[in-house]
Design a protein around this motif. Structure first.
Motif, PDB file in Angstrom:
ATOM      1  N   SER A 130       0.802  -1.215   0.000  1.00  0.00           N
ATOM      2  CA  SER A 130       0.000   0.000   0.000  1.00  0.00           C
ATOM      3  C   SER A 130       0.840   1.273   0.000  1.00  0.00           C
ATOM      4  O   SER A 130       0.304   2.350  -0.234  1.00  0.00           O
ATOM      5  N   ILE A 131       2.132   1.173   0.239  1.00  0.00           N
ATOM      6  CA  ILE A 131       2.997   2.353   0.197  1.00  0.00           C
ATOM      7  C   ILE A 131       3.632   2.551  -1.181  1.00  0.00           C
ATOM      8  O   ILE A 131       4.321   3.532  -1.412  1.00  0.00           O
ATOM      9  N   ASP A 132       3.380   1.617  -2.104  1.00  0.00           N
ATOM     10  CA  ASP A 132       3.993   1.681  -3.431  1.00  0.00           C
ATOM     11  C   ASP A 132       3.254   2.644  -4.361  1.00  0.00           C
ATOM     12  O   ASP A 132       2.063   2.899  -4.202  1.00  0.00           O
ATOM     13  N   VAL A 133       4.001   3.140  -5.334  1.00  0.00           N
ATOM     14  CA  VAL A 133       3.461   4.021  -6.370  1.00  0.00           C
ATOM     15  C   VAL A 133       3.482   3.248  -7.683  1.00  0.00           C
ATOM     16  O   VAL A 133       4.470   2.596  -8.012  1.00  0.00           O
ATOM     17  N   VAL A 134       2.383   3.323  -8.415  1.00  0.00           N
ATOM     18  CA  VAL A 134       2.276   2.670  -9.717  1.00  0.00           C
ATOM     19  C   VAL A 134       2.220   3.751 -10.785  1.00  0.00           C
ATOM     20  O   VAL A 134       1.390   4.647 -10.721  1.00  0.00           O
ATOM     21  N   HIS A 135       3.124   3.659 -11.751  1.00  0.00           N
ATOM     22  CA  HIS A 135       3.155   4.609 -12.863  1.00  0.00           C
ATOM     23  C   HIS A 135       2.270   4.077 -13.983  1.00  0.00           C
ATOM     24  O   HIS A 135       2.234   2.880 -14.252  1.00  0.00           O
ATOM     25  N   LEU A 136       1.553   4.980 -14.622  1.00  0.00           N
ATOM     26  CA  LEU A 136       0.660   4.631 -15.726  1.00  0.00           C
ATOM     27  C   LEU A 136       1.292   5.063 -17.035  1.00  0.00           C
ATOM     28  O   LEU A 136       1.680   6.220 -17.192  1.00  0.00           O
ATOM     29  N   VAL A 137       1.406   4.124 -17.964  1.00  0.00           N
ATOM     30  CA  VAL A 137       2.047   4.385 -19.253  1.00  0.00           C
ATOM     31  C   VAL A 137       1.054   4.090 -20.365  1.00  0.00           C
ATOM     32  O   VAL A 137       0.430   3.018 -20.387  1.00  0.00           O
ATOM     33  N   ASP A 138       0.903   5.034 -21.290  1.00  0.00           N
ATOM     34  CA  ASP A 138       0.007   4.860 -22.424  1.00  0.00           C
ATOM     35  C   ASP A 138       0.488   3.710 -23.300  1.00  0.00           C
ATOM     36  O   ASP A 138       1.662   3.652 -23.681  1.00  0.00           O
ATOM     37  N   ARG A 139      -0.409   2.801 -23.593  1.00  0.00           N
ATOM     38  CA  ARG A 139      -0.064   1.600 -24.359  1.00  0.00           C
ATOM     39  C   ARG A 139       0.434   1.925 -25.773  1.00  0.00           C
ATOM     40  O   ARG A 139       1.289   1.235 -26.315  1.00  0.00           O
ATOM     41  N   THR A 140      -0.061   2.985 -26.369  1.00  0.00           N
ATOM     42  CA  THR A 140       0.314   3.320 -27.740  1.00  0.00           C
ATOM     43  C   THR A 140       1.564   4.192 -27.817  1.00  0.00           C
ATOM     44  O   THR A 140       2.530   3.851 -28.502  1.00  0.00           O
ATOM     45  N   SER A 141       1.563   5.308 -27.107  1.00  0.00           N
ATOM     46  CA  SER A 141       2.677   6.254 -27.211  1.00  0.00           C
ATOM     47  C   SER A 141       3.855   5.898 -26.311  1.00  0.00           C
ATOM     48  O   SER A 141       4.959   6.380 -26.512  1.00  0.00           O
ATOM     49  N   ARG A 142       3.614   5.076 -25.303  1.00  0.00           N
ATOM     50  CA  ARG A 142       4.627   4.683 -24.307  1.00  0.00           C
ATOM     51  C   ARG A 142       5.046   5.848 -23.412  1.00  0.00           C
ATOM     52  O   ARG A 142       6.044   5.787 -22.736  1.00  0.00           O
ATOM     53  N   PHE A 143       4.267   6.930 -23.397  1.00  0.00           N
ATOM     54  CA  PHE A 143       4.525   8.052 -22.500  1.00  0.00           C
ATOM     55  C   PHE A 143       3.790   7.825 -21.185  1.00  0.00           C
ATOM     56  O   PHE A 143       2.695   7.272 -21.169  1.00  0.00           O
TER      57      PHE A 143
END
Length: 128
Positions: free
Chosen positions: A97-110
Motif C-alpha cells: 500500500s505504500i507503493d506508487v504505480v506509474h501509468l504508461v500509455d499503451r500506444t505512445s509509451r509516454f
C-alpha cells in the motif's frame, strides 16, 4: 546486503464487451458478484499475481489464485485508464500500500500519470 529494485510491468488486457460499456462502479460490482470481502491487507506477493485489470478512474483488481484483490488508490485514481500499462518499482517481493504505480500509455509509451496504492481488499467465493 544491497537492495535490488525489481520492476514489475502488469498490463491490463481489456477486451471490448458489454461490461466495458457499464459505468466503472457497475463493472467492479459485476466482477465481484458472488464474492465476499475479506479483511484488507497492506501487501500481496508479486509472484502470486496472475493478472491485473484497471477499472477506469476507480480501482485496480489483482487476481491472486482464486481471490480478487481490489485496490482503490489513495491518490491519483482519476488517472486510471484501462488502456494504460501499470509499471511498479518495488524493493521487496511484495506489492504494498505504500507503493506508487506509474501509468504508461499503451500506444505512445509516454507516462500518463501515477497512483499511490491503498489497502488490498480480498474478495473470495464463499465455501459451499
Amino acid at each position: 546486503m544491497s537492495r535490488i529494485t525489481k520492476t514489475l510491468v502488469l498490463a491490463a488486457c481489456g477486451t471490448l464487451s458489454v461490461a466495458a460499456a457499464l459505468p466503472p462502479e457497475a463493472r467492479l460490482d459485476r466482477m465481484l458478484e458472488g464474492r465476499v470481502a475479506g479483511r484488507p491487507v497492506d501487501c500481496i506477493n508479486l509472484r502470486d499475481i496472475r493478472s491485473s485489470q484497471i477499472i477506469d478512474g476507480t480501482a485496480i483488481v489483482y487476481q491472486v489464485g482464486g481471490k480478487l484483490y481490489v485496490n482503490r488508490p489513495r491518490g491519483g485514481a482519476s488517472s486510471l485508464d484501462r488502456d494504460d500499462i501499470l509499471v511498479t518499482n518495488t524493493v521487496t517481493s511484495q506489492l504494498c500500500s505504500i507503493d506508487v504505480v506509474h501509468l504508461v500509455d499503451r500506444t505512445s509509451r509516454f507516462q500518463t500519470g501515477f497512483v499511490q496504492l491503498g489497502e488490498f481488499v480480498p474478495y473470495a467465493k464463499p465455501k459451499r
